[in-house]
Design an enzyme around this catalytic site. Structure first.
Site, PDB file in Angstrom:
ATOM      1  N   MET A 257       0.844  -1.195   0.000  1.00 60.31           N
ATOM      2  CA  MET A 257       0.000   0.000   0.000  1.00 60.31           C
ATOM      3  C   MET A 257       0.880   1.246   0.000  1.00 60.31           C
ATOM      4  SD  MET A 257      -2.989  -1.276   2.633  1.00 60.31           S
ATOM      5  CE  MET A 257      -4.097   0.057   2.163  1.00 60.31           C
ATOM      6  N   SER A 258       0.926   1.911  -1.158  1.00 61.14           N
ATOM      7  CA  SER A 258       1.793   3.075  -1.317  1.00 61.14           C
ATOM      8  C   SER A 258       1.191   4.337  -0.718  1.00 61.14           C
ATOM      9  CB  SER A 258       2.058   3.314  -2.803  1.00 61.14           C
ATOM     10  OG  SER A 258       0.858   3.701  -3.461  1.00 61.14           O
TER      11      SER A 258
ATOM     12  N   SER B 125      -3.289   1.269  -5.130  1.00 60.05           N
ATOM     13  CA  SER B 125      -2.969   0.213  -4.177  1.00 60.05           C
ATOM     14  C   SER B 125      -4.070   0.051  -3.132  1.00 60.05           C
ATOM     15  CB  SER B 125      -1.623   0.487  -3.495  1.00 60.05           C
ATOM     16  OG  SER B 125      -1.642   1.707  -2.791  1.00 60.05           O
TER      17      SER B 125
ATOM     18  N   CYS C 229      13.255  -1.177  -9.157  1.00 60.73           N
ATOM     19  CA  CYS C 229      12.505  -1.222  -7.905  1.00 60.73           C
ATOM     20  C   CYS C 229      11.592  -2.439  -7.872  1.00 60.73           C
ATOM     21  CB  CYS C 229      11.702   0.060  -7.730  1.00 60.73           C
ATOM     22  SG  CYS C 229      10.789   0.144  -6.156  1.00 60.73           S
TER      23      CYS C 229
ATOM     24  N   CYS D  21      10.512   8.806  -8.268  1.00 59.21           N
ATOM     25  CA  CYS D  21      10.005   9.061  -6.922  1.00 59.21           C
ATOM     26  C   CYS D  21      11.036   9.706  -6.010  1.00 59.21           C
ATOM     27  CB  CYS D  21       9.473   7.769  -6.307  1.00 59.21           C
ATOM     28  SG  CYS D  21      10.739   6.519  -5.950  1.00 59.21           S
TER      29      CYS D  21
END
EC number: 2.8.1.13
Length: 385
Positions: free
Chosen positions: A7-8, A13, A101, A202
Site C-alpha cells: 500500500m503506497s 494500491s 525497484c 520518486c
C-alpha cells in the site's frame, strides 16, 4: 490465501487491497518506507513514499479493517535502486529505476520477507493482468499480460518478474480503467479517491534529474563532439546529464551547425564526451541486451515478438533469440528502426498481450552496417559510442 497488499498511499494500491479482501483472502497492508527522509511531504503529484503517503495508506487499512505495518527498506532501496541509478548514468547509460525497484524491492525484498513470515503472495496496484492457463502435463501456468487500459498499462515495468515471482503476484486492477478505479475508491469512502497520481522518479521529487545527479557526482566538464566530423562544438558539465535522443539542453548555437536540430547520439563515459548528430543517426534496428529475465521458460529458438523500449512507447514487431554462448544475453532484430534507443534502457518482449520477458540494452546498431560501413551478419551489433 494469506496476502501482503503493498500500500503506497495512492488510490490504486488502496483499491487493490480492497479487492483482495473482497475475494476472500486474509490481507495485511504493508507500506514500504523507502526514503531516508520520509518526513518530507509530497509536492502535488511529485514524489511518493512520504510520511503523508504512509498516513494515507494507514487510513485506508483502518477503513478496511485489516492489519497495517510499515516495513523499512530504505537501505535496500538506496543500494539497489538509487545507487544503481547513479552508477548507470555515470557509465553513460540510461536506466529505468521503476524496473529495478520492481525487481529488487517489491518482488524480491518484499516478497521474500512476506514468504518468510508465512504469507502466500503479494498484491500491488499495478495495471497488468495475470492469466492462468493449463500447461503441458495439466499444470497451471500463470502468464503476465497487458492491462485492459492501454493508457495505464504497466506490464513494461513488470517485465523483470520471473516465473516464481509471478506465481506469487496479484494485480487486481488489470481489468479496469483508471476512471473506474477512482469511482470505486469514492464509493468505498476512501478519502484519497481524487489524490493525484505520482509521476517522474520518486526519489527526485522536483524532476531535476541532472541537478540531482550533479549533487552526487559533482561537475565533470567535458566536450560535446560532432559524431560525423569529430569537431568539438561545445562543452558540458557532466556527460551523465545526457541521454541518447536528447535534443534540448545541449547549449549549442544551431546557426553554427546549419540550422538543423542536433541530438545526442552517444555518451562516451570513459572520455567524458557527448556525441551529437542529426536525426538520421538516431535510428537503430538491432539490439543486444543482457540481464535477461523471463516470465516463463526461456525461448529455445528465434521467436517472433513485439519489442518495447519505453514504458509507454510503441511496440515494434521483431525477432528475438537468446545468445548461444550466454543465456543472459538476447539479440533483438526490429522490423523497423527506432530512434533514441539508449544503452541502459530495458527492452520488454511481448507475444500479443503476454509478456515474454525483458533484458537491459547493452548495445545498438544497424543491420548490415557498422559505423565504417562494413557489411556484417544481420545480428551483429556495434556500439555507437
Amino acid at each position: 490465501m494469506r496476502v501482503v497488499a503493498a500500500m503506497s498511499g495512492g488510490v490504486d494500491s488502496a483499491v487493490a487491497a480492497a479487492r483482495m479482501l473482497d475475494a476472500g483472502h486474509d490481507v495485511v497492508g504493508v507500506h514500504l518506507a523507502l526514503s531516508r527522509s520520509a518526513a518530507t511531504l509530497r509536492e502535488s503529484s511529485r514524489g511518493c513514499c512520504t510520511i503523508e503517503d504512509a498516513g494515507d495508506a494507514r487510513r485506508v487499512a483502518d477503513r478496511l479493517g485489516i492489519p497495517f505495518y510499515v516495513w523499512d527498506m530504505a537501505e535496500r532501496f538506496q543500494r539497489d535502486v538509487m545507487d544503481d541509478f547513479v552508477a548507470e548514468y555515470a557509465a553513460g547509460r540510461t536506466p529505468n529505476p521503476c524496473l529495478r525497484c520492481n525487481e529488487s524491492i517489491k518482488f524480491t525484498a518484499l516478497l521474500d520477507r512476506a514468504v518468510a513470515l508465512g504469507f502466500d503472495a503479494v498484491a500491488t496496484g499495478h495495471y497488468a493482468q495475470v492469466v492462468e492457463r493449463v500447461g503441458s502435463g495439466g499444470a497451471t501456468v500463470r502468464e503476465l499480460h497487458r492491462a485492459v487500459d492501454p493508457d495505464k498499462d504497466q506490464s513494461y515495468v513488470l517485465g523483470v518478474l520471473d516465473a516464481e515471482q509471478l506465481s506469487r503476484a496479484f494485480f487486481p486492477l488489470g481489468d479496469t480503467t483508471k476512471p473506474r478505479i477512482r469511482e470505486e475508491a469514492a464509493a468505498r469512502g476512501f478519502s484519497i479517491a481524487k489524490k493525484p497520481d505520482s509521476y517522474d522518479i520518486c526519489f527526485i521529487p522536483d524532476g531535476d534529474t541532472r541537478g540531482w545527479l550533479t549533487s552526487r557526482l559533482g561537475e565533470r566538464p567535458g566536450e560535446i563532439v560532432d559524431a560525423t566530423s569529430g569537431e568539438v562544438v561545445g562543452s558540458h558539465r557532466g556527460s551523465y546529464g545526457f541521454t541518447v535522443g536528447q535534443r534540448r539542453g545541449l547549449g549549442l548555437d544551431r546557426s553554427a551547425q546549419d540550422g538543423d536540430p542536433r541530438y545526442v547520439v552517444g555518451v562516451d563515459a570513459p572520455t567524458n564526451r557527448v556525441l551529437i548528430g542529426t536525426a538520421d543517426l538516431l535510428g537503430v534496428d538491432l539490439l543486444r541486451a543482457d540481464h535477461a529475465r523471463w516470465c516463463g521458460a526461456a525461448p529455445v529458438d528465434e521467436i517472433r515478438v513485439g519489442a518495447q523500449v519505453r514504458a509507454h512507447g510503441e511496440e515494434v514487431p521483431a525477432w528475438a533469440r537468446v545468445d548461444e554462448s550466454d543465456p543472459e544475453v538476447v539479440h533483438v532484430r526490429l522490423d523497423s528502426r527506432l530512434r533514441g534507443v539508449a544503452p541502459g534502457q530495458s527492452v520488454v518482449l511481448y507475444d500479443g498481450t503476454r509478456v515474454v520477458g525483458s533484458a537491459t540494452i547493452a548495445a545498438t546498431g544497424l543491420a548490415g552496417r557498422t559505423p565504417s560501413g562494413i557489411v556484417e551478419d544481420s545480428m551483429t551489433l556495434t556500439r555507437r559510442t
